[in-house]
Design a protein around this motif. Structure first.
Motif, PDB file in Angstrom:
ATOM      1  N   SER A 142       1.061  -1.147  -0.218  1.00  0.00           N
ATOM      2  CA  SER A 142       0.080   0.164  -0.133  1.00  0.00           C
ATOM      3  C   SER A 142       1.005   1.641   0.297  1.00  0.00           C
ATOM      4  O   SER A 142       1.944   1.534   0.575  1.00  0.00           O
ATOM      5  CB  SER A 142      -0.995  -0.336   1.268  1.00  0.00           C
ATOM      6  N   GLY A 143       0.306   2.330  -0.866  1.00  0.00           N
ATOM      7  CA  GLY A 143       1.013   3.519  -0.769  1.00  0.00           C
ATOM      8  C   GLY A 143       1.809   3.508  -2.078  1.00  0.00           C
ATOM      9  O   GLY A 143       2.609   4.386  -2.020  1.00  0.00           O
ATOM     10  N   ASN A 144       2.948   1.892  -2.341  1.00  0.00           N
ATOM     11  CA  ASN A 144       3.160   1.874  -3.297  1.00  0.00           C
ATOM     12  C   ASN A 144       3.339   0.968  -4.431  1.00  0.00           C
ATOM     13  O   ASN A 144       4.305   0.061  -3.616  1.00  0.00           O
ATOM     14  CB  ASN A 144       4.959   2.602  -3.113  1.00  0.00           C
ATOM     15  N   SER A 145       3.006   0.888  -5.338  1.00  0.00           N
ATOM     16  CA  SER A 145       2.349  -0.345  -5.623  1.00  0.00           C
ATOM     17  C   SER A 145       3.518  -1.155  -6.380  1.00  0.00           C
ATOM     18  O   SER A 145       4.136  -2.607  -6.578  1.00  0.00           O
ATOM     19  CB  SER A 145       1.360  -0.392  -6.957  1.00  0.00           C
ATOM     20  N   GLU A 146       4.720   0.347  -6.717  1.00  0.00           N
ATOM     21  CA  GLU A 146       6.273  -1.118  -6.888  1.00  0.00           C
ATOM     22  C   GLU A 146       7.298  -1.340  -5.717  1.00  0.00           C
ATOM     23  O   GLU A 146       8.383  -2.004  -6.466  1.00  0.00           O
ATOM     24  CB  GLU A 146       6.750   0.668  -7.962  1.00  0.00           C
TER      25      GLU A 146
ATOM     26  N   GLU B 133      -0.281   1.907  18.271  1.00  0.00           N
ATOM     27  CA  GLU B 133       0.729   3.337  18.563  1.00  0.00           C
ATOM     28  C   GLU B 133       0.368   3.895  17.146  1.00  0.00           C
ATOM     29  O   GLU B 133       0.263   5.500  17.360  1.00  0.00           O
ATOM     30  CB  GLU B 133       2.133   3.042  18.347  1.00  0.00           C
ATOM     31  N   LYS B 134      -0.100   3.738  15.922  1.00  0.00           N
ATOM     32  CA  LYS B 134       0.198   4.534  15.288  1.00  0.00           C
ATOM     33  C   LYS B 134      -1.492   4.666  14.576  1.00  0.00           C
ATOM     34  O   LYS B 134      -1.721   5.064  13.677  1.00  0.00           O
ATOM     35  CB  LYS B 134       0.669   4.255  14.222  1.00  0.00           C
ATOM     36  N   GLY B 135      -2.520   3.511  14.617  1.00  0.00           N
ATOM     37  CA  GLY B 135      -3.268   2.838  14.296  1.00  0.00           C
ATOM     38  C   GLY B 135      -3.430   2.213  13.115  1.00  0.00           C
ATOM     39  O   GLY B 135      -4.469   2.304  12.324  1.00  0.00           O
ATOM     40  N   GLU B 136      -2.836   1.545  12.981  1.00  0.00           N
ATOM     41  CA  GLU B 136      -2.563   0.934  11.118  1.00  0.00           C
ATOM     42  C   GLU B 136      -2.745  -0.610  11.406  1.00  0.00           C
ATOM     43  O   GLU B 136      -2.600  -0.680  12.320  1.00  0.00           O
ATOM     44  CB  GLU B 136      -1.016   1.167  10.707  1.00  0.00           C
ATOM     45  N   TYR B 137      -3.236  -0.981  10.096  1.00  0.00           N
ATOM     46  CA  TYR B 137      -3.291  -2.616  10.392  1.00  0.00           C
ATOM     47  C   TYR B 137      -3.088  -3.273   8.861  1.00  0.00           C
ATOM     48  O   TYR B 137      -3.147  -2.459   8.103  1.00  0.00           O
ATOM     49  CB  TYR B 137      -4.717  -2.646  11.410  1.00  0.00           C
ATOM     50  N   ASN B 138      -3.363  -4.148   8.785  1.00  0.00           N
ATOM     51  CA  ASN B 138      -3.942  -5.363   7.698  1.00  0.00           C
ATOM     52  C   ASN B 138      -4.365  -6.770   8.771  1.00  0.00           C
ATOM     53  O   ASN B 138      -3.038  -7.534   9.253  1.00  0.00           O
ATOM     54  CB  ASN B 138      -2.108  -5.029   7.054  1.00  0.00           C
TER      55      ASN B 138
ATOM     56  N   TYR C 163      -4.870  -0.096   6.867  1.00  0.00           N
ATOM     57  CA  TYR C 163      -4.739   0.831   6.698  1.00  0.00           C
ATOM     58  C   TYR C 163      -3.172   1.358   7.119  1.00  0.00           C
ATOM     59  O   TYR C 163      -2.669   0.845   8.007  1.00  0.00           O
ATOM     60  CB  TYR C 163      -5.676   1.779   7.473  1.00  0.00           C
ATOM     61  N   GLY C 164      -2.657   2.228   6.413  1.00  0.00           N
ATOM     62  CA  GLY C 164      -1.051   2.693   6.158  1.00  0.00           C
ATOM     63  C   GLY C 164       0.076   2.366   5.255  1.00  0.00           C
ATOM     64  O   GLY C 164      -0.492   1.574   4.828  1.00  0.00           O
ATOM     65  N   ASP C 165       0.230   3.116   4.996  1.00  0.00           N
ATOM     66  CA  ASP C 165       1.789   2.478   4.077  1.00  0.00           C
ATOM     67  C   ASP C 165       2.488   1.387   4.178  1.00  0.00           C
ATOM     68  O   ASP C 165       3.051   0.949   5.501  1.00  0.00           O
ATOM     69  CB  ASP C 165       2.055   3.811   4.216  1.00  0.00           C
ATOM     70  N   ASN C 166       2.974   0.850   3.217  1.00  0.00           N
ATOM     71  CA  ASN C 166       3.746  -0.501   3.120  1.00  0.00           C
ATOM     72  C   ASN C 166       3.253  -1.522   3.688  1.00  0.00           C
ATOM     73  O   ASN C 166       3.549  -2.256   4.480  1.00  0.00           O
ATOM     74  CB  ASN C 166       5.440   0.104   4.164  1.00  0.00           C
ATOM     75  N   GLN C 167       1.864  -1.647   4.145  1.00  0.00           N
ATOM     76  CA  GLN C 167       1.509  -3.054   4.097  1.00  0.00           C
ATOM     77  C   GLN C 167       1.213  -3.662   2.690  1.00  0.00           C
ATOM     78  O   GLN C 167       0.966  -2.913   2.124  1.00  0.00           O
ATOM     79  CB  GLN C 167      -0.213  -2.594   4.685  1.00  0.00           C
ATOM     80  N   ALA C 168       1.365  -4.741   3.414  1.00  0.00           N
ATOM     81  CA  ALA C 168       0.889  -6.428   2.076  1.00  0.00           C
ATOM     82  C   ALA C 168      -0.010  -5.963   1.355  1.00  0.00           C
ATOM     83  O   ALA C 168      -0.541  -7.012   2.386  1.00  0.00           O
ATOM     84  CB  ALA C 168       1.762  -7.473   3.087  1.00  0.00           C
ATOM     85  N   ILE C 169      -0.656  -6.036  -0.089  1.00  0.00           N
ATOM     86  CA  ILE C 169      -2.025  -6.002   0.050  1.00  0.00           C
ATOM     87  C   ILE C 169      -2.199  -7.613  -0.481  1.00  0.00           C
ATOM     88  O   ILE C 169      -3.408  -8.185  -0.540  1.00  0.00           O
ATOM     89  CB  ILE C 169      -1.691  -5.087  -1.363  1.00  0.00           C
TER      90      ILE C 169
END
Length: 252
Positions: free
Chosen positions: A48-52, A199-204, A235-241
Motif C-alpha cells: 500500500s502507498g507504492n505499488s512498485e 501506536e499509529k493506528g495502522e493495521y493489515n 490502513y497505513g503505508d507499506n502494508q502487504a496487499i
C-alpha cells in the motif's frame, strides 16, 4: 530466491513417505513438544502507498522444549525495494524470542502462554524497530480429528528500551489457523497473520488459502507449504496487499 519454496513444494508434491496420523496432525502444531527448525518466507509484490515497492522476510526459527516450556527463537532476513525512490535494502531484522508454558498438553489440545521478547539486531534502521520490546503471547492448538486441526496465536508487545529517537512500539498480532488433511500427507491450510500497530493506528488483515505436503525422511517429519494471502482490510503505508507465505518446517 523468492520462488525457492514454490520449487521445493512442486518437486516433492508427488512423493509419499510413511507418516502416522499423529505425525501429520502434529506437523503444524506450534506447541508440539518436539525440537524443530523452520525456514519460512513472506514475499509481497504489492504494498500500500507504492505499488512498485516489494518486500520479503526469510525467517529462521528454532524451537526446543525444556520440560513444560517450549522455547521459540526467530531471526528474519528482511529485504525492501522501492524502485520509485531508488531504495533497496537487505539485512538482518530484529531477533524474536517466545517462551510458552504448556498450561494444557494433551493429544487433542495444547495451550501455551508466556513472555514474548525482541532485541534490536537489525542491520539497518528500516529493517527493524531499534527498540527492545517485551510483552506476552498465547497460543492454542486443537486436533479436532485426524483430518482437521485448528487454533490461534496472539502476541502483544511494547517497547521497554532502545533508541530514544525511534518511534515507540505498541503492536498486536493475531494468527488464526486451520488445517484439513486430505491424503498421502497432502493438506489444505489457512494461517494469515493480522497485524495491528496500536501506536499509529495502522493495521493489515489478510485472508489466505494454501496447500501443503507432509513427508517423513528418516526420522525427520518435513512439512512443505505455500499459501497466497490477500489483504481485505488495511490502513497505513507499506502494508502487504498480496503476499506469498511459504515454508519448510522440520520436526526432529
Amino acid at each position: 530466491m523468492k520462488n525457492l519454496f514454490v520449487i521445493v513444494l512442486l518437486l516433492i508434491s508427488s512423493l509419499s513417505f510413511a507418516q502416522t496420523a499423529e505425525e501429520k496432525a502434529q506437523a503444524n502444531n506450534p506447541l508440539a513438544s518436539i525440537t524443530a527448525f523452520n525456514l519460512q518466507q513472506y514475499y509481497s509484490s504489492n504494498l500500500s502507498g507504492n505499488s512498485e515497492a516489494t518486500q520479503s522476510s526469510y525467517w529462521m526459527r528454532f524451537a526446543k522444549p525444556t520440560g513444560r516450556v517450549l522455547w521459540r527463537a526467530s531471526l528474519p532476513i528482511n529485504t525492501y525495494s522501492n524502485p520509485e525512490l531508488g531504495v533497496s535494502r537487505s539485512g538482518l531484522g530484529d531477533f524474536d524470542l517466545f517462551g510458552a508454558y504448556l498450561a494444557v498438553s494433551k493429544p487433542t489440545l495444547s495451550v501455551g502462554i508466556g513472555p514474548s521478547l525482541s532485541a534490536p539486531t537489525a542491520t539497518h534502521s528500516s529493517l527493524g524497530t531499534g527498540k527492545w520490546t517485551a510483552g506476552a503471547a498465547a497460543v492454542a492448538f486443537a486436533s479436532v480429528s485426524p483430518q482437521f486441526q485448528m487454533g490461534g496465536l496472539v502476541i502483544w508487545r511494547t517497547d521497554v528500551g532502545g533508541d530514544a529517537n525511534r518511534n515507540d512500539v505498541n503492536f498486536m498480532a493475531i494468527q488464526p489457523f486451520a488445517f484439513w488433511q486430505v491424503s498421502n500427507g497432502m493438506y489444505f491450510r489457512t494461517a494469515p497473520t493480522w497485524n495491528f500497530n496500536l501506536e499509529k493506528g495502522e493495521y493489515n488483515v489478510p485472508v489466505g488459502f494454501g496447500i501443503g505436503k507432509i513427508v517423513k525422511v528418516g526420522s525427520t517429519v518435513c512439512n512443505f507449504f505455500i499459501e497466497p494471502q490477500y489483504s481485505v482490510l488495511h490502513y497505513g503505508d507499506n502494508q502487504a496487499i498480496f503476499q506469498l507465505y511459504s515454508a519448510l518446517n522440520m520436526q526432529f
